[in-house]
Write an enzyme that holds these catalytic residues in place. Structure first.
Site, PDB file in Angstrom:
ATOM      1  N   ASN A   5       0.881  -1.078   0.031  1.00 12.12           N
ATOM      2  CA  ASN A   5      -0.107  -0.081  -0.070  1.00 12.12           C
ATOM      3  C   ASN A   5       0.831   1.250  -0.050  1.00 12.12           C
ATOM      4  O   ASN A   5       2.136   1.472   0.577  1.00 12.12           O
ATOM      5  CB  ASN A   5      -1.062   0.062   1.293  1.00 12.12           C
ATOM      6  CG  ASN A   5      -0.357  -0.365   2.550  1.00 12.12           C
ATOM      7  OD1 ASN A   5       0.750  -0.952   2.870  1.00 12.12           O
ATOM      8  ND2 ASN A   5      -1.014   0.563   3.599  1.00 12.12           N
ATOM      9  N   CYS A  60      -4.088   0.520  -2.487  1.00  5.62           N
ATOM     10  CA  CYS A  60      -4.057  -0.860  -1.671  1.00  5.62           C
ATOM     11  C   CYS A  60      -2.857  -1.544  -2.345  1.00  5.62           C
ATOM     12  O   CYS A  60      -2.545  -1.556  -3.357  1.00  5.62           O
ATOM     13  CB  CYS A  60      -5.499  -1.354  -1.403  1.00  5.62           C
ATOM     14  SG  CYS A  60      -6.529  -0.421  -0.585  1.00  5.62           S
ATOM     15  N   GLU A  80      -3.272  -4.764  -2.926  1.00  2.71           N
ATOM     16  CA  GLU A  80      -3.751  -5.594  -3.902  1.00  2.71           C
ATOM     17  C   GLU A  80      -3.812  -5.065  -5.141  1.00  2.71           C
ATOM     18  O   GLU A  80      -3.419  -5.688  -6.278  1.00  2.71           O
ATOM     19  CB  GLU A  80      -5.028  -5.997  -3.436  1.00  2.71           C
ATOM     20  CG  GLU A  80      -5.270  -6.938  -2.023  1.00  2.71           C
ATOM     21  CD  GLU A  80      -5.214  -6.056  -1.124  1.00  2.71           C
ATOM     22  OE1 GLU A  80      -4.912  -4.950  -0.973  1.00  2.71           O
ATOM     23  OE2 GLU A  80      -6.147  -6.605   0.003  1.00  2.71           O
ATOM     24  N   CYS A 139     -10.187  -4.852   0.395  1.00  6.27           N
ATOM     25  CA  CYS A 139     -11.251  -3.941   0.321  1.00  6.27           C
ATOM     26  C   CYS A 139     -12.161  -3.989  -0.964  1.00  6.27           C
ATOM     27  O   CYS A 139     -11.858  -4.779  -1.831  1.00  6.27           O
ATOM     28  CB  CYS A 139     -10.794  -2.504   0.432  1.00  6.27           C
ATOM     29  SG  CYS A 139     -10.238  -1.716  -1.154  1.00  6.27           S
ATOM     30  N   CYS A 189     -10.395  -2.973  -4.294  1.00  7.61           N
ATOM     31  CA  CYS A 189      -9.755  -4.116  -4.730  1.00  7.61           C
ATOM     32  C   CYS A 189     -10.322  -5.426  -5.204  1.00  7.61           C
ATOM     33  O   CYS A 189      -9.734  -5.703  -6.352  1.00  7.61           O
ATOM     34  CB  CYS A 189      -8.615  -4.461  -3.709  1.00  7.61           C
ATOM     35  SG  CYS A 189      -7.605  -3.137  -3.087  1.00  7.61           S
TER      36      CYS A 189
HETATM   37  N1  THU Z   1      -5.347  -1.292   2.743  1.00  5.62           N
HETATM   38  C1  THU Z   1      -4.842  -2.250   1.664  1.00  5.62           C
HETATM   39  O1  THU Z   1      -3.518  -2.265   1.412  1.00  5.62           O
HETATM   40  N2  THU Z   1      -5.701  -3.215   1.271  1.00  5.62           N
HETATM   41  C2  THU Z   1      -6.944  -3.560   1.430  1.00  5.62           C
HETATM   42  O2  THU Z   1      -7.554  -4.197   0.989  1.00  5.62           O
HETATM   43  C3  THU Z   1      -7.632  -2.762   2.752  1.00  5.62           C
HETATM   44  C4  THU Z   1      -6.566  -1.505   2.902  1.00  5.62           C
HETATM   45  C5  THU Z   1      -4.617  -0.357   3.266  1.00  5.62           C
HETATM   46  C6  THU Z   1      -5.032   1.120   2.547  1.00  5.62           C
HETATM   47  C7  THU Z   1      -4.372   1.861   3.673  1.00  5.62           C
HETATM   48  O3  THU Z   1      -3.146   2.406   3.214  1.00  5.62           O
HETATM   49  C8  THU Z   1      -4.616   1.181   4.812  1.00  5.62           C
HETATM   50  O4  THU Z   1      -4.451  -0.359   4.563  1.00  5.62           O
HETATM   51  C9  THU Z   1      -5.509   1.617   5.992  1.00  5.62           C
HETATM   52  O5  THU Z   1      -6.755   1.520   5.195  1.00  5.62           O
END
Ligand code: THU
Length: 138
Positions: free
Chosen positions: A45, A56, A58, A90, A93
């Site tokens: 991320n 994110c 993913e 999320c 993603c």
């Molecule tokens: N995040 C991800 O990298 N993947 C997800 O599917 C959920 C959230 C990251 C985004 C942000 O930098 C941190 O987690 C908090 O939301």
């Protein structure tokens, strides 16, 4: 557990260390595995002061796969976070994964200690927007 999935776990854990997460402090790593060659594409991320421009892990892995290899078939994605139970992708993603992956894509969720749970993409997003209405003419 298949060896390639264990290898992807290690890759996701390593790339997670590169996460840029000064706002949330929540680092995530992802490793996308191709079906035929077992090639692994990784992402972490990358946050932004605007918050909304955050990418994110993913989606980062998908972007790397497209940029480096073009469209291919994918077998699995391994996602590592320091959360218990481990965080699922999320909805944004999931929608991006649907664009490039089969509904049978294996989605492995892991903590720093290892993989804890396996879903399929269709279990996590059973009714994705598939854009079919956009392809019709007239
Ligand atoms: N995040 C991800 O990298 N993947 C997800 O599917 C959920 C959230 C990251 C985004 C942000 O930098 C941190 O987690 C908090 O939301």
């Amino acid at each position: 557990m298949k060896k390639i999935i264990e290898t992807a776990f290690t890759a996701a854990k390593q790339v997670r260390e590169h996460a840029y997460a000064p706002y949330s402090g929540f680092k995530v790593g992802a490793a996308l595995v191709t079906k035929d060659s077992g090639t692994i594409y990784t992402g972490c991320n990358v946050e932004n002061a605007s918050y909304g421009a955050t990418i994110c892990a993913e989606r980062g892995a998908v972007l790397q796969a497209i940029a480096l290899g073009g469209p291919q078939e994918y077998e699995a994605i391994v996602i590592v976070s320091d959360d218990s139970p481990p965080a699922p992708p999320c909805a944004l993603c999931l929608q991006v994964l649907v664009e490039f992956c089969s509904p049978e894509l294996e989605v492995y969720l892991a903590t720093l200690n290892g993989i804890e749970i396996r879903y399929t993409l269709k279990e996590l997003l059973p009714h994705p927007f598939d854009g079919s209405a956009l392809k019709t003419e007239g």
